[in-house]
Design a protein around this motif. Structure first.
Motif, mmCIF file in Angstrom:
data_model
loop_
_atom_site.group_PDB
_atom_site.id
_atom_site.type_symbol
_atom_site.label_atom_id
_atom_site.label_comp_id
_atom_site.label_asym_id
_atom_site.label_seq_id
_atom_site.Cartn_x
_atom_site.Cartn_y
_atom_site.Cartn_z
ATOM 1 N N ARG B 18 -8.970 -2.000 -66.124
ATOM 2 C CA ARG B 18 -7.838 -1.416 -65.234
ATOM 3 C C ARG B 18 -6.279 -1.807 -65.958
ATOM 4 O O ARG B 18 -6.302 -2.612 -66.735
ATOM 5 C CB ARG B 18 -7.889 -2.426 -63.745
ATOM 6 N N GLY B 39 -3.480 0.059 -62.272
ATOM 7 C CA GLY B 39 -4.510 -0.090 -61.552
ATOM 8 C C GLY B 39 -5.468 1.116 -61.816
ATOM 9 O O GLY B 39 -6.569 1.183 -61.460
ATOM 10 N N SER B 40 -5.087 1.879 -62.712
ATOM 11 C CA SER B 40 -6.029 3.202 -63.022
ATOM 12 C C SER B 40 -7.082 2.645 -63.886
ATOM 13 O O SER B 40 -6.714 1.593 -64.681
ATOM 14 C CB SER B 40 -5.109 4.293 -63.829
ATOM 15 N N LEU B 41 -8.217 3.209 -63.745
ATOM 16 C CA LEU B 41 -9.476 2.808 -64.900
ATOM 17 C C LEU B 41 -9.331 3.739 -66.061
ATOM 18 O O LEU B 41 -9.508 4.590 -66.086
ATOM 19 C CB LEU B 41 -10.818 3.045 -64.077
#
Lengths: 719, 77
Positions: B18, B39-41
């Motif tokens: 993340r 927070g993006s994967l």
């Protein structure tokens, strides 16, 4: 179209992220009723077109370059921000159709919410309904429309689904005066105070637009110098950190619209589409990928030669027939010559290259439409950066294999100024279609028609070497410029790799048509004018010298008992020698002699300044092969070329009696044509794209010096 | 010293993490606009021959990043 008519039609702008299918929708709505125009202030073209609403009312549609947000990084993205911050612009839209990819809605709403805050009449076209159906994605458009406060229509620009519904919604939007919805994003304290100050001192109708002026004051073309300084003072006084606020604003917008997407879009359990991943394991593989690319390039250039010869022969033959027809029916007068040898020859010279250019651009556009070109950018970005360019430059360089003019225009997608400039400056080194006829004659002259190891033809090998020489010159110059030019602007790749998809044929044809049009219009009109000037220089001489020459030569010919055809050829050759062009050639000879060229070659080099392919035609006239001239530039007419070559082999220097076309001279000429910028159209386009004469002049001088010195070196090495 | 974070450059092929934040402000503005958010994967898919360009997937979008760009994206350790 007059200004008054343009004013009456309402302007609709198409805005959306890259890969939203925006251009497909534009092409679907306007078809061939579109044209490209220059956007004032920024050297980016915007496409405009017209279409009718259900009521029959005509509106003007403008297609703006794809952008992710109003905080742009590339030249073509900046145009969206430039237009929307300037309501006084004649193209400022009366309404906006926002195109978003429904399958990636959460990535496509950022720009939409920014537009909401500019309080433009807005309508969202949720595109790719067909793809959504395929993967089982469901969207509640009613709820989405309610949450965003704007009409939302689920469409497919590929299948045409719901387009009529979109148009009737658009008509409603234009008719009704809706009250301004509340702003989507609330400015924070600092942003508020900056925005207030800008509105007070410079004037802007709403807070967000004023904030955008504060963010972009350094480059917005619409601002006066005074306004720019006022805003700069406000920004520094309020300690407004533009980049930090951009990111904060973006994140805050995401926080607001992500819940909306979650409530309205029902995603399938997981993304089933893995075709792209499978293809990419091969196509972007670190070893196989570049090999596949080289293979694709080989196939492309093979196809260009295989497919273009028939239409090229046809165009060639049609023009020579038309020309001899006109000569037969029109009175013998200089105006007839102007029409046939000046205008028609120029037109033929332009149109002859259309098949090659069309095929190459068709294939390049095809690869771009399916999504492969983005992978090429990924694979070669690092390699190109060593030469002062970036991955995107590769597409322009490949296009340079057809014609440098549209290739240079395609550099607009390169964001970094230095990388864009270097790409523009080195693209003319790539072997374009106009060099091919010259190479064919010269290579045929010095390279024996043999095969090595029974497979490779020596002549094809020599041809390949000329291509490689062009690439080396382009990369080498790029490396040099990288060291010489300095910029503080940093360069970014951060490129989205789109999903592979079947090309949309209508888009493909329209793009190819656009490139051909750029060649015919941008390059063609210059070639035509110069071709007429050259015709004049070759047809007139000082005083009555041409008339005297003709009488003298005719008398001599009849005394020697030459056939009528031989006489005509001799007259043509002697007249050219006595003309202004002949005098110029002789004046140039002292400069060209160190490279191994006599005055005849000097004339040919001089006349091919407009367009390189004129070289063979000029030599044919000079070597008294005028009657066979038209066939020589034609690749299929080997016999005519063989005659020219035979004649070239026999040519001797007038003073020393040495043969002119030795291996050294031919190699020197090849190198000269590979490096010299003998193309007026390229210079004109470089001037337009860089905004001044400085770069095209430097480019011309640099390439001329390089050509001269290398040709000199090669000549002396082999002589 | 225990490292509290890594960058995208440190991710092994097929590894996911993340994102925490993006250091270069211009890149941050560009990538957030493209949908790469804190927070993006992020998944490392592959890199080019000499390891200077990376193919990553962030929340399903495929991106090409330069080494400096990959170094600028901090991810959870």
């Amino acid at each position: 179209m007059s200004a008054a008519v343009a004013k009456q039609a309402r302007t609709i702008a198409l805005i959306g992220n890259p890969n939203s299918g925006k251009s497909t929708l534009f092409n679907l709505l306007t078809g061939l009723r579109q044209k490209t125009g220059n956007f004032p202030g920024i050297t980016v073209d915007i496409k405009r077109g017209r279409f009718s609403l259900p009521s029959g009312r005509e509106v003007e549609l403008i297609d703006l370059p794809g952008a992710y947000s109003l905080y742009p990084t590339a030249t073509d993205e900046k145009i969206v921000t430039a237009l929307l911050t300037n309501p006084a612009d004649p193209h400022y839209p009366d309404a906006v159709i926002y195109v978003a990819d429904v399958t990636h809605l959460e990535k496509h709403l950022l720009l939409l919410t920014q537009l909401l805050d500019l309080h433009l009449p807005l309508l969202m076209a949720l595109n790719m309904a067909d793809a959504a159906k395929d993967i089982g994605l469901k969207v509640n458009t009613t709820k989405l429309s309610e949450k965003l406060g704007i009409p939302v229509v689920l469409i497919s620009s590929r299948t045409g689904e719901n387009i009529s519904k979109l148009l009737s919604e658009l008509e409603k939007l234009l008719e009704e005066k809706k009250e301004q919805p509340a702003s989507f994003y609330s400015l924070d304290e600092r942003e508020k105070s900056v925005s207030e100050a800008v509105r007070l001192n410079v004037g802007a109708d709403d807070p967000y637009r004023a904030l955008l002026l504060a963010h972009h004051h350094s480059w917005l073309p619409s601002l006066t110098e005074q306004a720019r300084q006022t805003i700069a003072a406000i920004v520094s006084e309020k300690q407004f950190n533009s980049l930090k606020h951009q990111v904060d604003e973006t994140l805050s917008r995401y926080d607001q619209f992500t819940p909306i997407v979650r409530q309205t879009v029902q995603h399938p359990p997981r993304f089933p589409s893995t075709t792209t991943d499978h293809l990419d394991t091969i196509l972007t593989n670190q070893w196989i990928g570049p090999l596949v690319f080289l293979l694709v390039m080989l196939l492309i250039f093979e196809a260009v030669y295989e497919w273009s010869s028939i239409p090229m022969d046809f165009i060639e033959a049609s023009f020579s027939q038309l020309s001899s027809l006109l000569k037969d029916y029109l009175p013998e007068h200089w105006t007839t010559d102007l029409l046939t040898d000046g205008v028609l020859a120029g037109l033929g010279g332009i149109l002859m290259f259309v098949p090659q250019i069309a095929i190459l651009f068709f294939l390049i556009t095809f690869l771009e439409e399916v999504g492969y070109m983005a992978r090429v950018v990924f694979l070669f970005d690092q390699f190109m950066r060593q030469f002062g360019m970036n991955g995107r430059s590769i597409v322009s360089l490949i296009s340079g294999g057809a014609c440098a003019v549209p290739a240079i225009m395609s550099c607009r997608t390169i964001g970094n100024w230095k990388e864009r400039l270097i790409t523009i400056l080195v693209t003319p080194f790539i072997t374009c279609s106009a060099r091919i006829p010259v190479y064919i004659v010269l290579i045929g002259l010095v390279v024996p028609d043999q095969r090595v190891l029974g497979i490779f033809s020596l002549q094809s090998l020599a041809f390949t070497c000329m291509y490689i020489l062009g690439v080396i010159a382009a990369l080498g110059t790029g490396y040099f410029l990288k060291k010489v030019l300095h910029t503080r602007e940093s360069s970014y790749l951060a490129l989205e790799l789109p999903v592979y998809r079947m090309p949309h044929w209508r888009n493909l044809w329209l793009t190819v048509w656009e490139k051909i049009f750029a060649f015919i219009w941008e390059a063609g009109r210059v070639i035509l004018v110069v071709s007429v000037i050259l015709w004049a220089l070759a047809s007139f001489g000082p005083g009555s010298s041409l008339k005297e020459t003709e009488t003298r030569v005719r008398a001599m010919a009849s005394a020697r008992g030459l056939t009528p055809a031989q006489t005509e050829d001799l007259v043509a050759a002697q007249k050219l020698e006595a003309s202004y062009a002949g005098h110029l050639g002789k004046a140039f000879e002292p400069f060209m002699r160190p490279l191994g060229y006599d005055w005849k070659i000097s004339i040919a080099i001089f006349t091919s300044f407009a367009a390189r392919e004129v070289f063979t035609g000029t030599l044919a006239i000079l070597y008294q092969l005028g009657s066979a001239e038209r066939d020589i530039s034609d690749p299929a007419e080997n016999e005519a070329k063989a005659t020219l070559r035979q004649r070239m082999r026999e040519e001797k220097f007038a003073d020393t009696g040495q043969p002119v076309y030795t291996l050294a001279t031919a190699l020197s000429l090849l190198v000269f044509y590979a490096f010299a910028l003998q193309c007026m159209s390229t210079l004109a386009v470089v001037r337009r794209e860089t905004g001044s004469w400085k770069w095209p002049l430097l480019q011309f001088i640099f390439m001329a010096l390089l050509a001269y010195l290398s040709a000199w070196g090669v000549y002396n090495l082999f002589v | 010293m225990v490292r509290r974070y890594r960058t995208v450059e440190n991710l092994k092929s097929r590894e996911c993490a993340r994102t925490l934040r993006i250091e270069d402000p211009v890149l941050a503005s560009r990538l957030t606009a493209m949908g790469v958010l804190p927070g993006s994967l992020i998944e490392m898919v592959r890199c080019t021959p000499f390891g200077h360009t990376y193919y990553v997937k962030a929340d399903g979008i495929r991106l090409a990043l330069r080494r400096e760009e990959a170094q600028s994206i901090l991810v959870e350790a």
